[in-house]
Each structure stands twice: as C-alpha cells, then as structure tokens.
Design a protein around this motif. Sequence first.
Motif, mmCIF file in Angstrom:
data_model
loop_
_atom_site.group_PDB
_atom_site.id
_atom_site.type_symbol
_atom_site.label_atom_id
_atom_site.label_comp_id
_atom_site.label_asym_id
_atom_site.label_seq_id
_atom_site.Cartn_x
_atom_site.Cartn_y
_atom_site.Cartn_z
ATOM 1 N N UNK A 1 15.132 -4.079 0.160
ATOM 2 C CA UNK A 1 14.674 -3.651 -1.161
ATOM 3 C C UNK A 1 13.193 -3.988 -1.232
ATOM 4 N N UNK A 2 12.390 -3.074 -1.765
ATOM 5 C CA UNK A 2 10.945 -3.290 -1.710
ATOM 6 C C UNK A 2 10.215 -2.378 -2.683
ATOM 7 N N UNK A 3 8.941 -2.657 -2.852
ATOM 8 C CA UNK A 3 7.960 -1.793 -3.516
ATOM 9 C C UNK A 3 8.457 -1.224 -4.853
ATOM 10 N N UNK A 4 8.591 -2.075 -5.878
ATOM 11 C CA UNK A 4 9.197 -1.629 -7.132
ATOM 12 C C UNK A 4 8.216 -0.997 -8.113
ATOM 13 N N UNK A 5 8.736 -0.048 -8.897
ATOM 14 C CA UNK A 5 8.037 0.443 -10.085
ATOM 15 C C UNK A 5 8.428 -0.455 -11.249
ATOM 16 N N UNK A 6 7.447 -0.798 -12.077
ATOM 17 C CA UNK A 6 7.669 -1.749 -13.170
ATOM 18 C C UNK A 6 7.188 -1.143 -14.482
ATOM 19 N N UNK A 7 8.009 -1.254 -15.520
ATOM 20 C CA UNK A 7 7.535 -0.904 -16.854
ATOM 21 C C UNK A 7 8.134 -1.877 -17.863
ATOM 22 N N UNK A 8 7.283 -2.392 -18.727
ATOM 23 C CA UNK A 8 7.702 -3.365 -19.738
ATOM 24 C C UNK A 8 7.965 -2.644 -21.052
ATOM 25 N N UNK A 9 9.128 -2.918 -21.650
ATOM 26 C CA UNK A 9 9.493 -2.376 -22.946
ATOM 27 C C UNK A 9 9.883 -3.553 -23.825
ATOM 28 N N UNK B 1 3.520 -2.766 -9.072
ATOM 29 C CA UNK B 1 3.759 -2.772 -10.510
ATOM 30 C C UNK B 1 3.351 -4.070 -11.157
ATOM 31 N N UNK B 2 3.042 -4.014 -12.462
ATOM 32 C CA UNK B 2 2.644 -5.206 -13.204
ATOM 33 C C UNK B 2 3.355 -5.258 -14.557
ATOM 34 N N UNK B 3 3.402 -6.458 -15.120
ATOM 35 C CA UNK B 3 3.877 -6.661 -16.491
ATOM 36 C C UNK B 3 3.006 -7.747 -17.112
ATOM 37 N N UNK B 4 2.491 -7.483 -18.313
ATOM 38 C CA UNK B 4 1.586 -8.423 -18.972
ATOM 39 C C UNK B 4 2.323 -9.163 -20.078
ATOM 40 N N UNK B 5 2.323 -10.497 -20.017
ATOM 41 C CA UNK B 5 2.879 -11.362 -21.055
ATOM 42 C C UNK B 5 1.757 -12.281 -21.517
ATOM 43 N N UNK B 6 1.311 -12.079 -22.774
ATOM 44 C CA UNK B 6 0.143 -12.791 -23.286
ATOM 45 C C UNK B 6 -1.028 -12.554 -22.322
ATOM 46 N N UNK B 7 -1.577 -13.598 -21.733
ATOM 47 C CA UNK B 7 -2.708 -13.411 -20.817
ATOM 48 C C UNK B 7 -2.280 -13.453 -19.350
ATOM 49 N N UNK B 8 -0.983 -13.573 -19.109
ATOM 50 C CA UNK B 8 -0.505 -13.674 -17.724
ATOM 51 C C UNK B 8 -0.059 -12.312 -17.216
ATOM 52 N N UNK B 9 -0.696 -11.883 -16.137
ATOM 53 C CA UNK B 9 -0.341 -10.621 -15.504
ATOM 54 C C UNK B 9 0.560 -10.922 -14.314
ATOM 55 N N UNK B 10 1.791 -10.417 -14.383
ATOM 56 C CA UNK B 10 2.737 -10.576 -13.278
ATOM 57 C C UNK B 10 2.624 -9.339 -12.379
ATOM 58 N N UNK B 11 2.451 -9.579 -11.099
ATOM 59 C CA UNK B 11 2.255 -8.516 -10.124
ATOM 60 C C UNK B 11 3.452 -8.505 -9.178
ATOM 61 N N UNK B 12 4.164 -7.398 -9.159
ATOM 62 C CA UNK B 12 5.373 -7.270 -8.336
ATOM 63 C C UNK B 12 5.015 -6.499 -7.069
ATOM 64 N N UNK B 13 5.570 -6.958 -5.955
ATOM 65 C CA UNK B 13 5.144 -6.364 -4.693
ATOM 66 C C UNK B 13 6.242 -6.447 -3.639
#
Length: 334
Positions: free
Chosen positions: A23-31, A297-309
């Motif tokens: 499993x690899x290389x995910x698409x990310x979207x935050x809702x 893909x990324x997801x932003x929570x407050x000032x923290x950017x999570x980078x998925x790879x």
Amino acid sequence: MISVKKEGVILKCTDFEFENEGVLNPAIIKEDDSIHLFYRAVRKGNYSTIGYCKLSSPLIIAKRWNKPLISPQFEYEKQGMEDPRIVKIDDKYYLTYIAFDNKDALGAVATSTDLKHFDKQGIIVPQVTYAEFDKLTKTNTSITERYKKDYSGADVIVMDKDLVFFPRRINGKLTFLHRIKPDIQIATANELTELTPEYWKSYLQHLDEHVLLTPKCAHGIDYVGGGCPPVETAQGWLIIYHGVKNVGKCYEYVACAALFDLEEPQKEIARLPYPLFKPDQDYELAGDVDDVCFPTGTALFDDTLYIYYGAGDDIIACASVSLSALIKELLSYK
C-alpha cells in the motif's frame, strides 16, 4: 534547516488479495476533523486498485475497507490505477491517478460529489509518441536535448505522470501539474473537455513556456515530479514535490518544497536548496523499492502540516512540520 518530524508508519498491506503486495502513495483530503485516505493498493503481479480508509485524527485509522473503492474498468487502466491525488474544486472532487495498461503510464481523472461514487473522465494528458514529441518540440532545442535522455523508442508513448490539480480555480481556470521527465509542467483549461489532442499539440509546441520546475538542486538533479496538491498560504502556493537523484545502485526519492505566486502560479518565489525530508528510517531505506519518500497528500491541523507519503514503495508513512516555520524558511531562499 527546517525541522520535520517523522510520525512513522500509518498503513501497511494486509492479507486481502487486492493489497497483499503493498500500500503506498495516498491521496488525502480533510473534511472537518476527519481525513479521507485513498491509496494505491497493490496485489501480487503489480496490479493496482484504489483502497480507502478514514482517519479520525492525523495518525489514527478509524475505518478501513476490505475491498477496493475503485478498480480498473477500461483498457487504458487494465494493469492498474496508481498514485492517486485528490482535491475539491467548487462542489466537485477531482481524483487523479496514473492509468497503467502494462505498457503506457498516463494521467487520468475521476470525479465525484460524495467521495463514494466516482465517474471516470479518462486520460487527460497528451498521448503522443516520442517521434511526435520530437516533431512538435523540434524548434526548442533546450527541451529536445534535455528530454531526449528519457526517450525509450520513437513509437513509444511519452510517459506523463504525477497529475495533480490545484485545489481551486485560478483566474477562473482549472489548473494542474503533470510530469514529462525531467521537469514538472503546468497546464490550465476552463473545463476538462478542452484537453483535446489539438490542445496538447499547441501546448507541446510551446512546452518551454509551461515548465514549472526543472531540476536544479543536487538532491533532485536527475528529475523532479509532482507530489501533494498545492497548499494555499498568504505568501503563495506551497508545493511539496519529489526530487530524484542517482545514488549508484538505485535512485533516491526525497520530499522537496517550493513556493509559487498565488495568481500566477508559474512564477517561482522560493525553493528549498535541501530536501524537506529524505529516506533515513528503516521503512524508507528498504522496501519494494529502496530509498523512497514519495509525498502525495497533506492535511493541515492548526499550524501543523501532516505530509503523507509512500515509503520504500510498499507502505504509507507520515511526517509533520510547522507550516508557518516552513514558509518562513522558504522565504529566506527567494
């Protein structure tokens, strides 16, 4: 140098047939506070579908499907759907992926209004042979000479991967990145239906005008490619991409960062002269492909950017960084 925290492995393969190889290389979207993760699921024989899981927080899996969410239907994707990315533009989700028919790898898109049902729109990047590419770019020696090192036969279709949309229209137009080695290119259209063979013929005749990023730094000197969908900030579009260099026995893939103008995104503002992060953990250094950090893909929570790879080309991992600190660091390298 900017400080990046490796958060560790998020997702591994299971014994389910559709993902028993990786499993690899995910698409990310935050809702709201949830994260939807659409990932490349690989079964033995290198056959890829799109798997799905939902995260209740940046690092916690709350729900995971035991079957593919999206599978190949057409001849152009019969060997698999690879390396998805996703954005929401207006009221529609655009999930891009690489359609692979066991010979050609080309960017395609599927759209949705509910993240459950996806309508495939087909391949949207140019479908030209290297001979046709040569003919269209023959007046631009800077393009033909640099791009020729990746040619693999006059009758072979030019590989066009790393299809990534910006998460909003820019000046009223859909704007997206794609990659013909060794550069990252940028393209625009009012609607997907405009991306006809005639559109791409004109585009390729002026390809030098559409290059967004070209290899410049040592860590990505062989080629660069699109990574995560651009992140809009007050200072510009943050683009996290991948850089590749030959390290002898293999290629090393690292995460990189650059900043571009909000309304004229082809204008580069700044670029980190060093990798944002690179393989240094066991799960990144050894895998189906060694020495790989492939951000998608990324997801932003407050000032923290999570980078998925994708790490090692067979698992999904996450890193985090302060967004404000990253922008500040980038602006010191205008």
